[in-house]
Design an enzyme around this catalytic site. Sequence first.
Site, PDB file in Angstrom:
ATOM      1  N   HIS A 116      -9.457   0.896   4.678  1.00 28.40           N
ATOM      2  CA  HIS A 116      -8.160   1.024   5.686  1.00 28.40           C
ATOM      3  C   HIS A 116      -8.784   1.567   7.130  1.00 28.40           C
ATOM      4  O   HIS A 116     -10.273   2.569   6.397  1.00 28.40           O
ATOM      5  CB  HIS A 116      -7.210   1.838   4.389  1.00 28.40           C
ATOM      6  CG  HIS A 116      -6.030   0.998   4.657  1.00 28.40           C
ATOM      7  ND1 HIS A 116      -5.363   2.357   5.994  1.00 28.40           N
ATOM      8  CD2 HIS A 116      -5.061   0.523   5.119  1.00 28.40           C
ATOM      9  CE1 HIS A 116      -4.449   2.268   6.626  1.00 28.40           C
ATOM     10  NE2 HIS A 116      -3.990   1.268   5.649  1.00 28.40           N
ATOM     11  N   SER A 139       3.656  -2.421  10.867  1.00 33.18           N
ATOM     12  CA  SER A 139       4.719  -2.467  10.369  1.00 33.18           C
ATOM     13  C   SER A 139       5.895  -3.916   9.604  1.00 33.18           C
ATOM     14  O   SER A 139       6.593  -4.503  10.714  1.00 33.18           O
ATOM     15  CB  SER A 139       5.731  -2.088  11.389  1.00 33.18           C
ATOM     16  OG  SER A 139       4.782  -0.625  12.414  1.00 33.18           O
ATOM     17  N   GLY A 158       1.882   2.249  10.914  1.00 34.82           N
ATOM     18  CA  GLY A 158       3.186   3.052  10.074  1.00 34.82           C
ATOM     19  C   GLY A 158       4.322   3.303  11.866  1.00 34.82           C
ATOM     20  O   GLY A 158       4.148   4.428  11.936  1.00 34.82           O
ATOM     21  N   ASN A 197       0.617  -1.471   0.048  1.00 30.96           N
ATOM     22  CA  ASN A 197      -0.075  -0.609   0.288  1.00 30.96           C
ATOM     23  C   ASN A 197       0.915   1.413   0.037  1.00 30.96           C
ATOM     24  O   ASN A 197       1.514   2.034   0.739  1.00 30.96           O
ATOM     25  CB  ASN A 197      -0.991  -0.011   1.037  1.00 30.96           C
ATOM     26  CG  ASN A 197      -1.867   1.156   1.442  1.00 30.96           C
ATOM     27  OD1 ASN A 197      -1.931   2.173   0.447  1.00 30.96           O
ATOM     28  ND2 ASN A 197      -2.331   1.344   2.474  1.00 30.96           N
ATOM     29  N   TRP A 198       1.017   1.699  -1.341  1.00 28.30           N
ATOM     30  CA  TRP A 198       1.748   3.098  -1.237  1.00 28.30           C
ATOM     31  C   TRP A 198       0.970   4.522  -0.672  1.00 28.30           C
ATOM     32  O   TRP A 198       2.087   5.520  -0.532  1.00 28.30           O
ATOM     33  CB  TRP A 198       2.536   2.951  -2.742  1.00 28.30           C
ATOM     34  CG  TRP A 198       2.819   2.161  -3.942  1.00 28.30           C
ATOM     35  CD1 TRP A 198       3.689   0.831  -2.918  1.00 28.30           C
ATOM     36  CD2 TRP A 198       2.924   1.830  -4.713  1.00 28.30           C
ATOM     37  NE1 TRP A 198       3.970   0.275  -3.618  1.00 28.30           N
ATOM     38  CE2 TRP A 198       4.290   0.834  -4.774  1.00 28.30           C
ATOM     39  CE3 TRP A 198       3.778   2.727  -5.674  1.00 28.30           C
ATOM     40  CZ2 TRP A 198       4.585   0.734  -6.029  1.00 28.30           C
ATOM     41  CZ3 TRP A 198       3.910   2.339  -7.094  1.00 28.30           C
ATOM     42  CH2 TRP A 198       4.391   1.590  -7.098  1.00 28.30           C
ATOM     43  N   LYS A 199       0.121   4.384  -0.103  1.00 29.52           N
ATOM     44  CA  LYS A 199      -0.900   5.624   0.091  1.00 29.52           C
ATOM     45  C   LYS A 199      -0.457   6.431  -0.396  1.00 29.52           C
ATOM     46  O   LYS A 199      -0.646   6.723  -1.628  1.00 29.52           O
ATOM     47  CB  LYS A 199      -0.496   5.403   1.447  1.00 29.52           C
ATOM     48  CG  LYS A 199      -0.429   3.916   2.760  1.00 29.52           C
ATOM     49  CD  LYS A 199      -0.168   4.606   4.056  1.00 29.52           C
ATOM     50  CE  LYS A 199       0.457   3.502   4.700  1.00 29.52           C
ATOM     51  NZ  LYS A 199      -0.031   2.864   6.338  1.00 29.52           N
ATOM     52  N   GLU A 203      -5.392  -5.673  10.286  1.00 27.98           N
ATOM     53  CA  GLU A 203      -4.081  -4.552  10.138  1.00 27.98           C
ATOM     54  C   GLU A 203      -4.648  -3.506  11.845  1.00 27.98           C
ATOM     55  O   GLU A 203      -5.499  -2.916  12.169  1.00 27.98           O
ATOM     56  CB  GLU A 203      -4.489  -3.415   9.037  1.00 27.98           C
ATOM     57  CG  GLU A 203      -4.121  -4.208   8.368  1.00 27.98           C
ATOM     58  CD  GLU A 203      -3.538  -3.079   7.265  1.00 27.98           C
ATOM     59  OE1 GLU A 203      -2.438  -3.396   6.623  1.00 27.98           O
ATOM     60  OE2 GLU A 203      -3.990  -1.682   6.769  1.00 27.98           O
ATOM     61  N   GLU A 262      -7.022   4.025   8.015  1.00 32.48           N
ATOM     62  CA  GLU A 262      -6.342   5.382   7.961  1.00 32.48           C
ATOM     63  C   GLU A 262      -7.842   6.795   7.372  1.00 32.48           C
ATOM     64  O   GLU A 262      -7.992   7.583   7.528  1.00 32.48           O
ATOM     65  CB  GLU A 262      -5.554   6.132   6.662  1.00 32.48           C
ATOM     66  CG  GLU A 262      -4.162   5.590   7.756  1.00 32.48           C
ATOM     67  CD  GLU A 262      -2.776   5.449   6.674  1.00 32.48           C
ATOM     68  OE1 GLU A 262      -3.277   5.138   5.250  1.00 32.48           O
ATOM     69  OE2 GLU A 262      -1.807   4.820   7.599  1.00 32.48           O
ATOM     70  N   GLY A 302       2.570  -1.154   4.688  1.00 26.79           N
ATOM     71  CA  GLY A 302       2.521  -0.351   4.118  1.00 26.79           C
ATOM     72  C   GLY A 302       4.320   0.795   3.850  1.00 26.79           C
ATOM     73  O   GLY A 302       5.047   0.286   2.892  1.00 26.79           O
ATOM     74  N   GLY A 303       4.902   1.364   4.308  1.00 23.75           N
ATOM     75  CA  GLY A 303       5.870   1.988   4.383  1.00 23.75           C
ATOM     76  C   GLY A 303       7.183   1.513   4.312  1.00 23.75           C
ATOM     77  O   GLY A 303       7.601   1.336   2.845  1.00 23.75           O
TER      78      GLY A 303
END
Length: 251
Positions: free
Chosen positions: A95, A212, A173, A9-11, A167, A97, A233-234
Amino acid sequence: MRRPLVAGNWKMHGTRASVAELINGLREQVLSADVDVAVFPSCLHIVQVLDGLRGANVEVGAQDCAVDPMQGALTGEVAASQLQDAGCSLVLVGHSERRLLLGETDAEVVRKFAAVQSCGLIPLLCVGETLEQREAGKTLAVVGAQLASVIEALGIDVFVRAVVAYEPVWAIGSGLTASPEQAQEVHAAIRAQLAEQNVEVACAVRVLYGGSVKAANAVELFGMPDIDGGLVGGASLNADEFGAICRAAGS
Ligand code: PEP
């Protein structure tokens, strides 16, 4: 036997230049033939990524879509039918967020899930608890309610063509990861909840872990019986790290 899936997930990250670099880095990765891999760029970069990864055995998905499946007068939104037309095969739905920072409700998540499937795409449904909810002992109730909203509205059979991602919000993150045992407990509960309706569907659905995930913790997490890969993600913004995570999901 469930085939592992690792999804990046490149957000809201990337420029045309950095995305081009990431595409080149991904193309250099040796990926296992027994692991499915997908990336979710920002909407703006989907076409660039589809073009850049052609022939690389990496699926491309979107991070969100409108509640209505078909294109129309809804400024700023993107319809699942448009994502299908562009060449996407998956869409993230719910998601945390979006749920927590943008106020997306279970009802909207259900509509988006249905919109995605109605266009022949696969929804990747995200569920998870906040730290406060975990500390209050409410993890299974919160995750169970998020999952139940989809089952109750759309039925169990929709999970034949869907993926679930657990998640924990506190692990996203933050550098904190759920331990393999903590994650397994929730994954097993998700599968048990689906099995109450249909054992076959529950056994077949892939449940990913997200929060993470890195190359350093992926093997242990993916070794748990109900963890079928990861939503990353990151670490997915670094092609070498993401490639290593994908390989960790292989046999
Ligand atoms: C995510 O955003 O879905 C996620 C899991 O992020 P991170 O890996 O950075 O925790």
